[in-house]
Scaffold this motif. Structure first.
Motif, short mmCIF file in Angstrom:
data_model
loop_
_atom_site.label_atom_id
_atom_site.label_comp_id
_atom_site.label_asym_id
_atom_site.label_seq_id
_atom_site.Cartn_x
_atom_site.Cartn_y
_atom_site.Cartn_z
N PRO A 1 0.98 -1.24 -0.02
CA PRO A 1 0.04 -0.09 -0.11
C PRO A 1 0.94 1.26 0.01
O PRO A 1 2.00 1.27 0.72
N LEU A 2 0.29 2.32 -0.48
CA LEU A 2 1.07 3.61 -0.70
C LEU A 2 1.13 4.09 0.79
O LEU A 2 0.29 4.10 1.63
N THR A 3 2.17 4.64 1.14
CA THR A 3 2.50 5.47 2.44
C THR A 3 1.61 7.03 2.11
O THR A 3 1.58 7.36 1.07
N PRO A 4 1.36 7.63 3.40
CA PRO A 4 0.68 8.92 3.43
C PRO A 4 1.65 9.75 2.78
O PRO A 4 0.90 10.79 1.68
N GLU A 5 2.87 9.82 2.70
CA GLU A 5 3.66 10.70 1.95
C GLU A 5 3.71 10.45 0.25
O GLU A 5 3.58 11.47 -0.13
N GLU A 6 3.42 9.12 -0.10
CA GLU A 6 3.54 8.93 -1.17
C GLU A 6 2.19 9.37 -1.94
O GLU A 6 1.81 9.87 -2.99
N ILE A 7 0.78 9.21 -1.08
CA ILE A 7 -0.38 9.66 -1.50
C ILE A 7 -0.40 11.09 -1.58
O ILE A 7 -0.87 11.86 -2.48
N ASP A 8 0.13 11.87 -0.68
CA ASP A 8 0.03 13.37 -0.73
C ASP A 8 1.05 13.98 -2.08
O ASP A 8 0.41 14.76 -2.75
N ARG A 9 2.16 13.12 -2.13
CA ARG A 9 2.92 13.58 -3.23
C ARG A 9 1.95 13.25 -4.81
O ARG A 9 2.25 14.29 -5.56
N ILE A 10 1.35 12.25 -4.89
CA ILE A 10 0.66 11.78 -6.00
C ILE A 10 -0.60 12.72 -6.21
O ILE A 10 -0.78 13.45 -7.52
N TRP A 11 -1.34 13.25 -5.31
CA TRP A 11 -2.39 14.14 -5.32
C TRP A 11 -1.75 15.74 -5.83
O TRP A 11 -2.39 16.40 -6.49
N ALA A 12 -0.59 16.08 -5.06
CA ALA A 12 0.10 17.42 -5.53
C ALA A 12 0.34 17.44 -6.78
O ALA A 12 -0.15 18.49 -7.64
N ALA A 13 0.83 16.25 -7.61
CA ALA A 13 1.31 16.37 -9.04
C ALA A 13 0.18 16.51 -9.75
O ALA A 13 -0.21 17.07 -10.75
N ALA A 14 -1.00 15.73 -9.34
CA ALA A 14 -2.44 15.71 -10.28
C ALA A 14 -3.11 16.91 -10.12
O ALA A 14 -3.48 17.47 -11.23
N GLU A 15 -3.11 17.65 -8.93
CA GLU A 15 -3.91 18.64 -8.84
C GLU A 15 -3.03 19.81 -9.60
O GLU A 15 -3.75 20.79 -10.18
N ALA A 16 -1.86 20.00 -9.41
CA ALA A 16 -1.27 20.94 -10.31
C ALA A 16 -1.19 20.83 -11.65
O ALA A 16 -1.62 22.02 -12.17
N PHE A 17 -1.38 19.70 -12.22
CA PHE A 17 -1.54 19.45 -13.60
C PHE A 17 -2.92 19.87 -13.85
O PHE A 17 -3.18 20.47 -14.92
N LEU A 18 -3.91 19.63 -13.05
CA LEU A 18 -5.37 19.84 -13.51
C LEU A 18 -5.74 21.57 -13.44
O LEU A 18 -6.29 22.03 -14.03
N ARG A 19 -4.93 21.99 -12.35
CA ARG A 19 -5.39 23.36 -12.10
C ARG A 19 -4.71 24.30 -13.24
O ARG A 19 -5.06 25.36 -13.71
N GLU A 20 -3.61 23.80 -13.91
CA GLU A 20 -3.00 24.36 -15.28
C GLU A 20 -3.96 24.43 -16.31
O GLU A 20 -4.14 25.36 -17.05
N ARG A 21 -4.99 23.57 -16.44
CA ARG A 21 -5.80 23.57 -17.18
C ARG A 21 -7.55 23.71 -16.70
O ARG A 21 -8.36 23.58 -17.30
N ARG A 22 -7.32 24.34 -15.63
CA ARG A 22 -8.63 25.10 -14.88
C ARG A 22 -9.48 23.91 -14.52
O ARG A 22 -10.80 24.02 -14.60
N TYR A 23 -9.08 22.59 -13.90
CA TYR A 23 -10.14 21.75 -13.55
C TYR A 23 -9.66 21.96 -12.03
O TYR A 23 -9.09 21.03 -11.61
N ILE A 24 -10.71 22.73 -11.40
CA ILE A 24 -10.49 22.89 -9.92
C ILE A 24 -11.30 21.84 -9.35
O ILE A 24 -12.67 21.85 -9.14
#
Length: 241
Positions: A142-165
């Motif tokens: 299973p993913l660690t909490p740190e890995e989960i946070d890192r995955i979400w941060a990268a996905a959120e940054a990519f989506l925000r660039e395209r205005r998917y909030i």
């Protein structure tokens, strides 16, 4: 179901009356109907057997893809009108279908999936599919909490660039199991791509519905459009890596 009794599945179940024929007969009786109406009638018709055996009728989205979509593709049913939902006037209108005139006794009603893809009826194809299902793939840790946070941060940054909030709280309210599902992918990039795919799809259907919903709750073709959008953004992310 009695203890120790064999677990029946598929055509071994007492509801041998095929779903395709149920849909046909329902439309013959009611002339027109919308998919969710037919699905609810199917569930009601099979309720007693379902409770006795511990089985359940397929979910609505599976019913739509495996039957309504297939029957429409085969030219056995056709849309006739769209009507606003009286309980949810701001929601997507209901699409009513009827049997295409002259197709009432078409033999393809019995096995529509096989009619659309004849390979599904061949014993060799079924054996190969059954064999593939038996192959056990070891699950990753299973993913660690740190890995989960890192995955979400990268996905959120990519989506925000395209205005998917879409906030993490909103995403997890709809898809709480995402860390375990994302963890099935071998690389960090693919895990982020998974989140991008589903987060953008959820954003799309929620914006159309004007409330937070899952892709499964959205009607067709909105759900399919959302998933296509999600896959496009996922591929774009993976190409950048």
């Amino acid at each position: 179901m009695a203890e120790g009794a064999p677990r029946l599945r598929g055509w071994s179940l007492p509801w041998i009356y095929p779903t395709g024929l149920f849909i046909r007969d329902y439309l013959l009786k009611h002339k027109t109907a919308y998919p969710q109406e037919i699905w609810k009638a199917l569930k009601a018709a099979r309720k007693s057997v379902s409770e006795e055996l511990g089985e359940s009728t397929s979910r609505y989205e599976n019913f739509w893809r495996n039957y309504i979509y297939v029957l429409k593709k085969l030219g056995l049913i056709e849309p006739v009108r769209r009507v606003a939902n009286p309980k949810q006037p701001m929601w997507f209108p209901r699409t009513y279908y009827r049997i295409v005139p002259g197709r009432e006794n078409d033999p393809r009603w019995v096995h529509p999936q096989i009619a659309l893809d004849p390979r599904r009826g061949k014993s060799e194809y079924r054996r190969r599919y059954a064999k593939a299902k038996k192959v056990k793939i070891p699950l990753p840790p299973p993913l660690t909490p740190e890995e989960i946070d890192r995955i979400w941060a990268a996905a959120e940054a990519f989506l925000r660039e395209r205005r998917y909030i879409l906030t993490r709280e909103q995403f997890e309210a709809v898809k709480p199991e995402w860390p375990s599902e994302a963890g099935l992918y071998p690389t960090f990039e693919e895990r982020v791509g998974y989140v991008i795919r589903y987060a953008s799809a959820i954003y799309y259907v929620s914006r159309m519905a004007r409330r937070l919903i899952s892709v499964e709750e959205a009607p067709e073709p909105i759900a399919s459009e959302a998933l296509r959008l999600g896959k496009t953004l996922e591929r774009e992310w993976l190409r950048r890596r």
